[in-house]
Scaffold this motif. Sequence first.
Motif, mmCIF file in Angstrom:
data_model
loop_
_atom_site.group_PDB
_atom_site.id
_atom_site.type_symbol
_atom_site.label_atom_id
_atom_site.label_comp_id
_atom_site.label_asym_id
_atom_site.label_seq_id
_atom_site.Cartn_x
_atom_site.Cartn_y
_atom_site.Cartn_z
ATOM 1 N N LEU A 115 53.924 49.182 48.261
ATOM 2 C CA LEU A 115 53.508 47.893 48.805
ATOM 3 C C LEU A 115 52.265 48.028 49.670
ATOM 4 C CD1 LEU A 115 56.944 46.276 49.730
ATOM 5 C CD2 LEU A 115 55.394 45.596 47.898
ATOM 6 N N LEU A 116 52.218 49.055 50.486
ATOM 7 C CA LEU A 116 51.053 49.252 51.346
ATOM 8 C C LEU A 116 49.801 49.530 50.534
ATOM 9 C CD1 LEU A 116 52.363 51.323 54.388
ATOM 10 C CD2 LEU A 116 51.643 48.943 54.337
ATOM 11 N N SER A 117 49.892 50.372 49.545
ATOM 12 C CA SER A 117 48.706 50.695 48.754
ATOM 13 C C SER A 117 48.261 49.497 47.929
ATOM 14 C CB SER A 117 48.957 51.900 47.858
ATOM 15 O OG SER A 117 49.948 51.594 46.907
ATOM 16 N N GLY A 118 49.182 48.672 47.475
ATOM 17 C CA GLY A 118 48.836 47.490 46.705
ATOM 18 C C GLY A 118 48.122 46.443 47.536
ATOM 19 N N CYS A 119 48.365 46.398 48.820
ATOM 20 C CA CYS A 119 47.752 45.410 49.689
ATOM 21 C C CYS A 119 46.355 45.828 50.131
ATOM 22 C CB CYS A 119 48.620 45.166 50.920
ATOM 23 S SG CYS A 119 50.203 44.422 50.513
ATOM 24 N N GLY A 120 46.011 47.089 49.947
ATOM 25 C CA GLY A 120 44.726 47.598 50.419
ATOM 26 C C GLY A 120 43.556 47.099 49.611
ATOM 27 N N LYS A 121 43.731 46.944 48.288
ATOM 28 C CA LYS A 121 42.649 46.518 47.409
ATOM 29 C C LYS A 121 42.998 45.185 46.780
ATOM 30 C CE LYS A 121 40.978 51.099 46.300
ATOM 31 N NZ LYS A 121 40.555 52.011 45.246
ATOM 32 N N GLN A 122 42.038 44.267 46.837
ATOM 33 C CA GLN A 122 42.210 42.944 46.243
ATOM 34 C C GLN A 122 40.898 42.534 45.604
ATOM 35 O OE1 GLN A 122 43.294 40.562 49.677
ATOM 36 N NE2 GLN A 122 45.455 40.667 49.102
ATOM 37 N N SER A 123 40.968 41.540 44.737
ATOM 38 C CA SER A 123 39.748 41.009 44.148
ATOM 39 C C SER A 123 39.850 39.497 44.043
ATOM 40 C CB SER A 123 39.484 41.627 42.777
ATOM 41 O OG SER A 123 40.517 41.295 41.893
ATOM 42 N N LEU A 124 38.699 38.878 43.961
ATOM 43 C CA LEU A 124 38.609 37.430 43.832
ATOM 44 C C LEU A 124 37.596 37.146 42.734
ATOM 45 C CD1 LEU A 124 39.261 34.573 44.988
ATOM 46 C CD2 LEU A 124 37.292 34.881 46.504
ATOM 47 N N MET A 125 37.999 36.308 41.778
ATOM 48 C CA MET A 125 37.124 35.921 40.678
ATOM 49 C C MET A 125 36.956 34.406 40.728
ATOM 50 S SD MET A 125 36.582 38.764 38.875
ATOM 51 C CE MET A 125 36.108 38.190 37.272
ATOM 52 N N CYS A 126 35.713 33.955 40.736
ATOM 53 C CA CYS A 126 35.440 32.520 40.767
ATOM 54 C C CYS A 126 34.430 32.180 39.674
ATOM 55 C CB CYS A 126 34.887 32.108 42.122
ATOM 56 S SG CYS A 126 35.997 32.422 43.506
ATOM 57 N N THR A 127 34.640 31.042 39.010
ATOM 58 C CA THR A 127 33.729 30.596 37.960
ATOM 59 C C THR A 127 33.392 29.123 38.147
ATOM 60 O OG1 THR A 127 35.547 30.028 36.473
ATOM 61 C CG2 THR A 127 34.620 32.246 36.263
ATOM 62 N N LYS A 128 32.232 28.778 37.628
ATOM 63 C CA LYS A 128 31.795 27.379 37.695
ATOM 64 C C LYS A 128 30.857 27.125 36.529
ATOM 65 C CE LYS A 128 29.155 24.259 40.712
ATOM 66 N NZ LYS A 128 28.482 24.162 42.024
ATOM 67 N N GLU A 129 30.994 25.985 35.899
ATOM 68 C CA GLU A 129 30.096 25.581 34.822
ATOM 69 C C GLU A 129 29.528 24.213 35.160
ATOM 70 O OE1 GLU A 129 31.346 26.059 30.731
ATOM 71 O OE2 GLU A 129 32.817 27.564 31.350
ATOM 72 N N GLU A 130 28.247 24.059 34.855
ATOM 73 C CA GLU A 130 27.617 22.763 35.077
ATOM 74 C C GLU A 130 26.496 22.559 34.066
ATOM 75 O OE1 GLU A 130 26.503 22.999 39.204
ATOM 76 O OE2 GLU A 130 24.639 24.028 38.769
ATOM 77 N N SER A 131 26.148 21.319 33.869
ATOM 78 C CA SER A 131 25.069 20.971 32.947
ATOM 79 C C SER A 131 24.035 20.144 33.682
ATOM 80 C CB SER A 131 25.608 20.150 31.775
ATOM 81 O OG SER A 131 26.510 20.900 31.021
#
Length: 142
Positions: A15-31
Amino acid sequence: MRIVKLFVIFIFCALLSGCGKQSLMCTKEESNDTGKIKYNVSISFENKVITKASLETIMNVSDDYKDYFLVMTGRFKDILSSYEGKKGVETDISSSGDEIKTIIKFNLEKMNDKDKKNTGFDSNGSKKSIKSYYEKEGFTCK
């Protein structure tokens, strides 16, 4: 009993090692008049601090603006040139057909404080606050 203790210690460490690294992915599309644009933002956190970020832009130029394709590509190159020589920053641009793709990768662990500030990255920003910021800007994040 000893097996139960070892199991509990193993779970705790996992649990401790899993909480150490995280990522965030965000996307957006527009015309807009010039075409369709897709933005991909990827941010890596380690121990609640931003360590790396990647910004990708993919623009598909509309038929009405194909005559300006080279001008737009040159404009993107000019923007990316401002990152040349910056430690911890890599850029790339490619174009084919009607598509212009740019990538900027930031390794905040290698960047100096001035460059971090100029890029707008708050390396101490929480995942929650950064996700909230991008969602307010119209991105979908996970």
